[in-house]
Design an enzyme around this catalytic site. Structure first.
Site, PDB file in Angstrom:
ATOM      1  N   GLN A   1      55.288  28.934  28.864  1.00  0.00           N
ATOM      2  CA  GLN A   1      54.232  28.507  29.660  1.00  0.00           C
ATOM      3  C   GLN A   1      52.947  27.769  29.337  1.00  0.00           C
ATOM      4  OE1 GLN A   1      54.333  32.093  31.822  1.00  0.00           O
ATOM      5  NE2 GLN A   1      52.037  32.397  31.897  1.00  0.00           N
TER       6      GLN A   1
ATOM      7  N   HIS B   1      44.698  43.887  36.639  1.00  0.00           N
ATOM      8  CA  HIS B   1      46.255  44.515  36.580  1.00  0.00           C
ATOM      9  C   HIS B   1      46.352  45.827  37.043  1.00  0.00           C
ATOM     10  CE1 HIS B   1      45.649  41.335  33.202  1.00  0.00           C
ATOM     11  NE2 HIS B   1      46.545  40.815  33.712  1.00  0.00           N
TER      12      HIS B   1
ATOM     13  N   GLN C   1      50.520  30.027  41.729  1.00  0.00           N
ATOM     14  CA  GLN C   1      51.911  30.755  41.008  1.00  0.00           C
ATOM     15  C   GLN C   1      52.378  31.496  41.844  1.00  0.00           C
ATOM     16  OE1 GLN C   1      51.767  32.720  36.721  1.00  0.00           O
ATOM     17  NE2 GLN C   1      51.135  34.358  38.085  1.00  0.00           N
TER      18      GLN C   1
ATOM     19  N   LYS D   1      44.903  35.927  42.413  1.00  0.00           N
ATOM     20  CA  LYS D   1      44.085  35.306  41.421  1.00  0.00           C
ATOM     21  C   LYS D   1      44.712  33.803  41.027  1.00  0.00           C
ATOM     22  CE  LYS D   1      41.398  34.732  37.658  1.00  0.00           C
ATOM     23  NZ  LYS D   1      42.560  34.213  36.687  1.00  0.00           N
TER      24      LYS D   1
HETATM   25  P1  AMP Z   1      48.358  37.708  33.746  1.00  0.00           P
HETATM   26  O1  AMP Z   1      48.462  38.729  32.689  1.00  0.00           O
HETATM   27  O2  AMP Z   1      47.037  37.083  33.193  1.00  0.00           O
HETATM   28  O3  AMP Z   1      49.405  36.660  33.454  1.00  0.00           O
HETATM   29  O4  AMP Z   1      48.502  38.259  35.082  1.00  0.00           O
HETATM   30  C1  AMP Z   1      49.497  39.124  35.579  1.00  0.00           C
HETATM   31  C2  AMP Z   1      49.315  39.312  36.966  1.00  0.00           C
HETATM   32  O5  AMP Z   1      47.940  39.990  37.064  1.00  0.00           O
HETATM   33  C3  AMP Z   1      49.198  37.998  37.834  1.00  0.00           C
HETATM   34  O6  AMP Z   1      50.067  38.386  38.919  1.00  0.00           O
HETATM   35  C4  AMP Z   1      47.794  37.770  38.065  1.00  0.00           C
HETATM   36  O7  AMP Z   1      47.691  36.830  39.050  1.00  0.00           O
HETATM   37  C5  AMP Z   1      47.298  39.248  38.301  1.00  0.00           C
HETATM   38  N1  AMP Z   1      46.116  38.949  37.958  1.00  0.00           N
HETATM   39  C6  AMP Z   1      45.233  38.555  36.907  1.00  0.00           C
HETATM   40  N2  AMP Z   1      43.914  38.642  37.026  1.00  0.00           N
HETATM   41  C7  AMP Z   1      43.562  39.307  38.274  1.00  0.00           C
HETATM   42  C8  AMP Z   1      42.502  39.952  39.149  1.00  0.00           C
HETATM   43  N3  AMP Z   1      41.316  39.467  38.651  1.00  0.00           N
HETATM   44  N4  AMP Z   1      42.839  40.503  40.301  1.00  0.00           N
HETATM   45  C9  AMP Z   1      44.161  40.504  40.685  1.00  0.00           C
HETATM   46  N5  AMP Z   1      45.265  40.304  40.030  1.00  0.00           N
HETATM   47  C10 AMP Z   1      45.162  39.588  38.697  1.00  0.00           C
END
Ligand code: AMP
Length: 294
Positions: free
Chosen positions: A76, A52, A169, A165
């Site tokens: 979701q 993040h 989405q 990742k």
């Molecule tokens: P989340 O909080 O898991 O919904 O993720 C928020 C954002 O962070 C989304 O755009 C995810 O794709 C991105 N994200 C989650 N894990 C990673 C990672 N390991 N590397 C890069 N971006 C990530």
């Protein structure tokens, strides 16, 4: 005695919890009509990790000011999914964002996001119906598209940063912004991984030591599969090998697929690419996803 002043600690981001507070904060600081400074939005569900923060760093390079949203979006998650136990680490998140000099944290409650009487839900098609995540989480992209559209309209960013990742989405959100003529650019950022290849995820905290030790097989199997496809192996055979490797490591597979990187349509020959390899699989009670380009 003329002592040196103690350095002032970095000022934390402003936290907005209602739409009017957010509008005021953004209006005062980056009102589109009075202030030419650009805004980048990084939507998250909190439980922030280095992946993040990499998105935040990219956001800082792409715009003058950065808004990070933290909202665990109930719409979701399916009824049998992990909404209740999804990790919530507010204090640590805020500290990490202060360290990155984020300007605004947008942290609405569910009541603010979906007030009494809320009755609108987007129904994305195209990449949202590719037969990947949507097949196993049928409610997921309707929930994502609706909340992301709201976040875009609430924050009015010039750019929005999403991680590769969550590859499907990213395609759904890119399509959404185009289809609704939203005046912003969606940027996909590369996946951050542990040294052993496991993609960082807020859900990795669910893994037992034994499951954690098995988890890098996802990235390893996809990497081997990509290598085989590049060296001319039949795609279906290379994908089968990856499936076998992953299930032998103790995963129950939802899908391992080779898809067209832009449309997510099934792909059978390398010349029809670019190809993206995608996996979703469960180990114990934890469902992990990952993907790589070929
Ligand atoms: P989340 O909080 O898991 O919904 O993720 C928020 C954002 O962070 C989304 O755009 C995810 O794709 C991105 N994200 C989650 N894990 C990673 C990672 N390991 N590397 C890069 N971006 C990530």
């Amino acid at each position: 005695m003329a002592g040196k002043k103690a350095p002032t600690p970095p000022k934390g981001p402003r936290v907005a919890r209602t739409v009017s507070a957010l509008r005021k904060t953004l209006g005062a600081d980056v009102g589109k009509h009075t202030d030419a400074r650009t805004v980048a939005l990084v939507p998250t569900m909190g439980a922030l990790h280095a992946g993040h923060l990499a998105l935040v760093k990219l956001a800082k390079r792409r715009a003058d000011r950065v808004v990070v949203s933290i909202f665990v979006n109930p719409t979701q998650f399916g009824p049998a999914e992990d909404f209740g136990r999804y990790p919530r680490t507010w204090d640590a998140d805020l500290k990490a964002l202060a360290g990155e000099n984020v300007d605004v944290v947008w942290a609405p409650t569910a009541d603010v996001m979906y007030p009494q009487g809320f009755a609108t839900r987007l129904a994305p098609e195209g990449p949202a119906l590719a037969g990947l995540e949507d097949k196993f989480r049928p409610h997921f992209f309707g929930g994502v598209a609706t909340v992301v559209a709201k976040l875009f309209l609430q924050c009015r960013p010039d750019v929005a940063i999403f991680g590769q990742k969550d590859y499907q989405q990213l395609q759904v959100v890119t399509r959404l912004a185009r289809d609704l003529d939203l005046p912003l650019k969606v940027i996909g950022a590369p996946t951050w991984r542990e040294k052993d290849g496991l993609a960082l995820s807020s859900r990795n905290v669910y893994l037992s030591a034994q499951e954690r030790a098995a988890a890098p097989v996802l990235h390893a199997a996809l990497s081997a599969c990509a290598q085989e496809i590049r060296s001319g192996k039949i795609i279906a055979q290379a994908v089968d090998t990856a499936r076998n490797t992953i299930s032998r490591a103790g995963f129950i597979i939802d899908y391992v697929e080779a898809r067209h990187a832009a449309t997510l349509a099934p792909i059978h020959q390398q010349k029809d690419g670019p190809i993206r390899l995608l996996v979703a699989a469960k180990i114990g009670t934890t469902r992990l996803i990952d993907n790589i380009p070929v």
